[in-house]
Design a protein around this motif. Structure first.
Motif, short mmCIF file in Angstrom:
data_model
loop_
_atom_site.label_atom_id
_atom_site.label_comp_id
_atom_site.label_asym_id
_atom_site.label_seq_id
_atom_site.Cartn_x
_atom_site.Cartn_y
_atom_site.Cartn_z
N ASP A 193 0.81 -1.22 0.00
CA ASP A 193 0.00 0.00 0.00
C ASP A 193 0.85 1.27 0.00
N TYR A 194 2.14 1.12 -0.21
CA TYR A 194 3.05 2.27 -0.17
C TYR A 194 3.71 2.46 -1.54
N ASP A 195 4.15 3.67 -1.77
CA ASP A 195 4.94 3.96 -2.95
C ASP A 195 6.39 3.62 -2.55
N VAL A 196 6.96 2.61 -3.18
CA VAL A 196 8.30 2.18 -2.79
C VAL A 196 9.34 2.72 -3.78
N ILE A 197 10.26 3.50 -3.28
CA ILE A 197 11.35 4.03 -4.10
C ILE A 197 12.55 3.11 -3.89
N THR A 198 13.00 2.51 -4.99
CA THR A 198 14.08 1.52 -4.88
C THR A 198 15.43 2.22 -5.06
N VAL A 199 16.36 1.90 -4.18
CA VAL A 199 17.70 2.49 -4.34
C VAL A 199 18.51 1.61 -5.30
N ALA A 200 19.39 2.24 -6.07
CA ALA A 200 20.28 1.49 -6.96
C ALA A 200 21.18 0.60 -6.10
N PRO A 201 21.51 -0.62 -6.56
CA PRO A 201 22.29 -1.54 -5.71
C PRO A 201 23.58 -0.92 -5.15
N GLU A 202 24.23 -0.07 -5.95
CA GLU A 202 25.49 0.51 -5.45
C GLU A 202 25.22 1.60 -4.40
N GLU A 203 23.95 1.92 -4.20
CA GLU A 203 23.60 2.92 -3.18
C GLU A 203 22.83 2.29 -2.01
N ASN A 204 22.94 0.95 -1.88
CA ASN A 204 22.17 0.25 -0.84
C ASN A 204 22.32 0.86 0.55
N ALA A 206 22.43 3.76 1.46
CA ALA A 206 21.60 4.96 1.63
C ALA A 206 20.12 4.64 1.87
N ALA A 207 19.77 3.34 1.85
CA ALA A 207 18.37 2.99 2.15
C ALA A 207 18.02 3.33 3.60
N ASN A 208 19.02 3.47 4.43
CA ASN A 208 18.75 3.93 5.79
C ASN A 208 18.90 5.44 5.81
N LEU A 209 17.79 6.12 5.89
CA LEU A 209 17.80 7.59 5.94
C LEU A 209 16.84 8.03 7.02
N LEU A 210 16.89 9.32 7.34
CA LEU A 210 16.05 9.84 8.42
C LEU A 210 15.21 10.99 7.92
N ARG A 211 13.91 10.81 7.90
CA ARG A 211 13.03 11.96 7.66
C ARG A 211 12.75 12.60 9.02
N PHE A 215 13.18 17.91 6.86
CA PHE A 215 14.52 17.52 6.41
C PHE A 215 14.61 16.02 6.17
N VAL A 216 15.56 15.65 5.31
CA VAL A 216 15.92 14.24 5.18
C VAL A 216 17.44 14.14 5.35
N VAL A 217 17.84 13.44 6.39
CA VAL A 217 19.26 13.22 6.64
C VAL A 217 19.65 11.96 5.87
N LEU A 218 20.69 12.10 5.02
CA LEU A 218 21.10 11.02 4.12
C LEU A 218 22.59 10.77 4.28
N ALA A 219 23.01 9.51 4.12
CA ALA A 219 24.45 9.25 4.08
C ALA A 219 25.02 9.95 2.85
N ALA A 220 26.18 10.60 3.03
CA ALA A 220 26.81 11.33 1.91
C ALA A 220 27.40 10.35 0.91
N GLY A 221 27.41 10.75 -0.35
CA GLY A 221 28.09 9.93 -1.38
C GLY A 221 27.15 9.07 -2.20
N PHE A 222 25.86 9.33 -2.13
CA PHE A 222 24.88 8.53 -2.87
C PHE A 222 23.99 9.46 -3.68
N PRO A 223 24.52 9.95 -4.81
CA PRO A 223 23.86 11.05 -5.53
C PRO A 223 22.50 10.71 -6.13
N LYS A 224 22.30 9.44 -6.53
CA LYS A 224 21.02 9.13 -7.20
C LYS A 224 19.86 9.26 -6.22
N ILE A 225 19.99 8.63 -5.07
CA ILE A 225 18.86 8.70 -4.12
C ILE A 225 18.75 10.12 -3.55
N ALA A 226 19.88 10.81 -3.43
CA ALA A 226 19.82 12.20 -2.93
C ALA A 226 18.98 13.06 -3.89
#
Ligand code: CIR
Length: 258
Positions: A193-204, A206-211, A215-226
């Motif tokens: 029932d959710y819209d699931v945004i899939t991260v690219a495998p090389e950015e796995n 970054a699947a742990n983020l904080l809303r 703000f959204v706190v994201l691990a640095a170095g993962f430009p696609k999901i950013a």
């Protein structure tokens, strides 16, 4: 979306490098980990949170990962029973800190085990990960406690995945009924029932983020999901997590937010 006002954090102790890990990135540098933790705390403050700092304890190398010994909700705090024996004693200081903020506190009792990192809250729903750390009895106790407060929950079994330690290593709630997930878990029935945004495998990672608030706190170095997250209109706060990653830690593990 939940408005967050406070967080509990705990800096890495001198024994940080002795903690549990399966990562292959080498030993963490303690000074750098402390610096990254200070930057993390400043980022939470920028997101509008007032912080409570617990003292480090050399007896518990993993105790900077303060998310695991408790689950906090708007109505109830729950002292967890961490699945790793070396981490069970971390509950003592958390149990002492929570009454300042929560009138009602429950506990997960043995033989149930739950790590907070396996619990992903999406508004009034909780995804409960079954993992090497959270067992079926712990999940059952937690679901019962949550249901009494009017929350719903569903179980996501990640035990077959060798890639992830905790459920939230692989999925995070972005708000607005959007989840960010690693590909291997994105199709799980619990997320239908959710819209699931899939991260690219090389950015796995970054699947742990904080809303947190807007703000959204994201691990640095993962430009696609950013870029994807920024395109939703969130303000991105990127953080270097290199030293915590060496100990299987990610963004959510370093705080309890409420
Ligand atoms: C552990 O294995 O318990 C720690 N080294 C890492 C815990 C990370 N916590 C989390 O993802 N919530």
């Amino acid at each position: 979306m939940t408005q967050f006002r406070r967080a509990i954090v705990r800096p890495p102790s001198r024994t940080f490098a002795d903690g549990l890990t399966s990562a292959q990135f080498g030993l963490p540098d303690l000074d750098k980990a402390r610096e990254q933790h200070t930057t993390y705390c400043a980022a939470l403050e920028r997101c509008g949170l007032t912080l409570t700092h617990l003292p480090p304890d050399d007896a518990f190398p993993d105790s900077t990962f303060v998310e695991d010994p408790a689950i906090v909700t708007s109505k109830l705090a729950i002292i967890a029973n961490p699945g790793a024996p070396s981490r069970r004693g971390e509950v003592t200081i958390i149990a002492a800190a929570l009454p300042e903020f929560f009138e009602r506190i429950a506990r997960i009792a043995a033989p149930g085990t739950v790590d907070g990192g396996d619990i992903c809250q999406a508004d009034d729903h909780f995804f409960i990960g079954l993992s090497e750390r959270t067992n079926e009895e712990g999940a059952r106790q937690l679901a019962t406690l949550l249901a009494r407060e009017g929350f719903t929950s569903s179980v996501v079994d990640i035990r077959a995945s060798s890639k992830v330690l905790h459920l939230k290593t692989s999925v995070s709630y972005l708000g607005d009924r959007r989840l960010v997930a690693m590909r291997e878990i994105a199709d799980h029935a619990a997320f239908r029932d959710y819209d699931v945004i899939t991260v690219a495998p090389e950015e796995n990672y970054a699947a742990n983020l904080l809303r947190i608030n807007e703000f959204v706190v994201l691990a640095a170095g993962f430009p696609k999901i950013a870029k994807t997250v920024a395109d939703f209109g969130h303000t991105i706060v990127p953080l270097d997590m290199s030293e915590f990653r060496k100990m299987d830690g990610s963004l959510s593990c370093l705080s309890l937010r409420f």
